[in-house]
Design an enzyme around this catalytic site. Structure first.
Site, PDB file in Angstrom:
ATOM      1  CG  HIS A 106      -1.922  -1.054   1.294  1.00  0.00           C
ATOM      2  ND1 HIS A 106      -1.840  -2.107   2.179  1.00  0.00           N
ATOM      3  CD2 HIS A 106      -3.052  -1.256   0.569  1.00  0.00           C
ATOM      4  CE1 HIS A 106      -2.888  -2.899   2.006  1.00  0.00           C
ATOM      5  NE2 HIS A 106      -3.630  -2.412   1.039  1.00  0.00           N
TER       6      HIS A 106
ATOM      7  CD  GLN B  81     -14.256  -5.276  -1.520  1.00  0.00           C
ATOM      8  OE1 GLN B  81     -14.461  -4.091  -1.700  1.00  0.00           O
ATOM      9  NE2 GLN B  81     -13.063  -5.815  -1.735  1.00  0.00           N
TER      10      GLN B  81
ATOM     11  CB  VAL C 288       5.393  -4.569  -2.895  1.00  0.00           C
ATOM     12  CG1 VAL C 288       6.596  -4.630  -1.963  1.00  0.00           C
ATOM     13  CG2 VAL C 288       5.264  -3.180  -3.517  1.00  0.00           C
TER      14      VAL C 288
ATOM     15  CB  SER D  12      -1.832 -10.341   0.467  1.00  0.00           C
ATOM     16  OG  SER D  12      -3.176 -10.523   0.887  1.00  0.00           O
ATOM     17  CB  SER D  13      -4.461  -7.071   4.122  1.00  0.00           C
ATOM     18  OG  SER D  13      -4.105  -5.815   3.606  1.00  0.00           O
ATOM     19  NE  ARG D  14      -8.998 -11.922   2.268  1.00  0.00           N
ATOM     20  CZ  ARG D  14      -9.574 -11.041   1.459  1.00  0.00           C
ATOM     21  NH1 ARG D  14      -8.899 -10.546   0.425  1.00  0.00           N
ATOM     22  NH2 ARG D  14     -10.822 -10.648   1.656  1.00  0.00           N
TER      23      ARG D  14
HETATM   24  O1  PAF Z   1      -8.300  -3.782  -3.114  1.00  0.00           O
HETATM   25  C1  PAF Z   1      -8.968  -3.413  -2.117  1.00  0.00           C
HETATM   26  O2  PAF Z   1      -8.427  -3.187  -1.030  1.00  0.00           O
HETATM   27  C2  PAF Z   1     -10.472  -3.249  -2.252  1.00  0.00           C
HETATM   28  O3  PAF Z   1     -11.015  -4.199  -3.104  1.00  0.00           O
HETATM   29  C3  PAF Z   1     -10.884  -1.818  -2.662  1.00  0.00           C
HETATM   30  C4  PAF Z   1     -10.394  -1.482  -4.062  1.00  0.00           C
HETATM   31  C5  PAF Z   1     -10.345  -0.816  -1.672  1.00  0.00           C
HETATM   32  C6  PAF Z   1     -12.413  -1.709  -2.690  1.00  0.00           C
HETATM   33  O4  PAF Z   1     -12.952  -1.990  -1.441  1.00  0.00           O
END
Ligand code: PAF
Length: 297
Positions: free
Chosen positions: A44, A70, A186, A195-197
């Protein structure tokens, strides 16, 4: 000595956001935007750097919003990491001007929203096949956030490649006027895409997860022999690695359309993979260049 940048301003409502951007809009500054769901990491941070490079002295806005629309039933909405204090620190280090962290009812005053964005056929392949409704949720929130922030440029990671392609299409097809930039993935030194996960993975699962990036590297290395050879090499890596429950491994053109049977020499393509490690679903992808000889091993 350069004076330290002020900490980013945190806003949580639509009106605070509008007020905070008024002076910049009057001054005609370009507005850069990085939408996120928080749990920010170096990937990020690189998107924020890219946004800064795009807008110069104009404001960089980061949104931190875990978008319920989502997530499907049984997905990780409830356990998705919420780490706003740490996120603000990351934003501060990257010189972000404004952080928008709204509550759910600020974004969705009526739930569920009556009007949503239909991603079209590309929304139901690859990740969309395993996560029905996911991309409608992503596009709907991104359209809303674009409407609130009204950025000139928005930066997304290539790691979520299908998302990037769809958001680009949405901005163009719906004439939203936002320049959508894709920033490179990255990776950890051993190849794992940030990844956050990843924070869900224990040590053994993290080791297993490396098979995804290894498979993509193998595909890229074999890509000059054609699609079939690239897929074979990637599959061999995945077979050799227990612990990954493969969802898909595919090679497409960069716009996610199918590769023609006889691609011209030097055809640019994308290898994409998704799999579950334990209960964590991970995705990754790389660019590659194909030869004209599909299947030639
Ligand atoms: O990639 C993400 O973190 C999410 O899918 C986004 C683009 C912020 C939409 O919630």
């Amino acid at each position: 000595m350069a004076s330290p940048r002020p900490a980013p301003r945190l806003v949580t409502t639509r009106s605070e956001l509008a007020d905070a951007l008024t002076a910049s809009r009057r001054a005609g500054e370009r507005v850069g935007f990085v939408p996120t769901m928080g749990a920010l990491h170096a990937g990020h941070a690189s998107l924020m750097d890219r946004a800064r490079a795009e807008v110069g002295a104009g404001p960089v806005v980061v949104s931190v919003f875990v978008n319920p629309l989502q997530f499907g039933p049984g997905e990780d909405l409830d356990r998705y990491p919420r780490t706003l204090d740490a996120d603000l620190e990351v934003c501060g280090e990257q010189g972000v001007d404004l952080v928008l962290a709204p509550a759910v009812d600020e974004v969705y005053p009526a739930w569920p929203p009556a009007v949503t964005v239909d991603p079209g056929p590309l929304g139901s392949v690859l990740d969309g096949a395993s996560r029905p409704g996911h991309f409608a949720g992503v596009l709907t929130v991104v359209a809303k956030l674009f409407g609130l922030v009204r950025p000139d440029v928005a930066v997304f990671g290539q790691k979520d490649y299908q998302q990037l392609v769809l958001i680009r299409r949405m901005s163009a097809d719906l004439c939203l006027g936002v320049d959508v930039v894709g920033a490179e993935t990255v990776r950890e030194p051993d190849g794992l895409a940030l990844s956050s996960r990843n924070r869900y993975l224990d040590a053994e699962q993290r080791q297993a997860a490396l098979a995804l990036s290894r498979a993509l590297r193998a595909a890229a290395e074999a890509s000059s022999y054609g699609v079939a050879a690239a897929l074979d090499s990637a599959r061999a890596e995945l077979r050799a690695a227990p612990g990954v429950d493969l969802d898909y491994l595919e090679i497409t053109l960069p716009d996610l359309s199918p590769v023609p049977d006889e691609p011209a020499p030097g055809t640019e393509a994308r290898a994409l993979v998704a799999g579950r490690v334990g209960s964590t679903r991970l995705i990754d992808n790389v660019p590659l260049t194909l030869s004209s000889s599909p299947g030639l091993a």
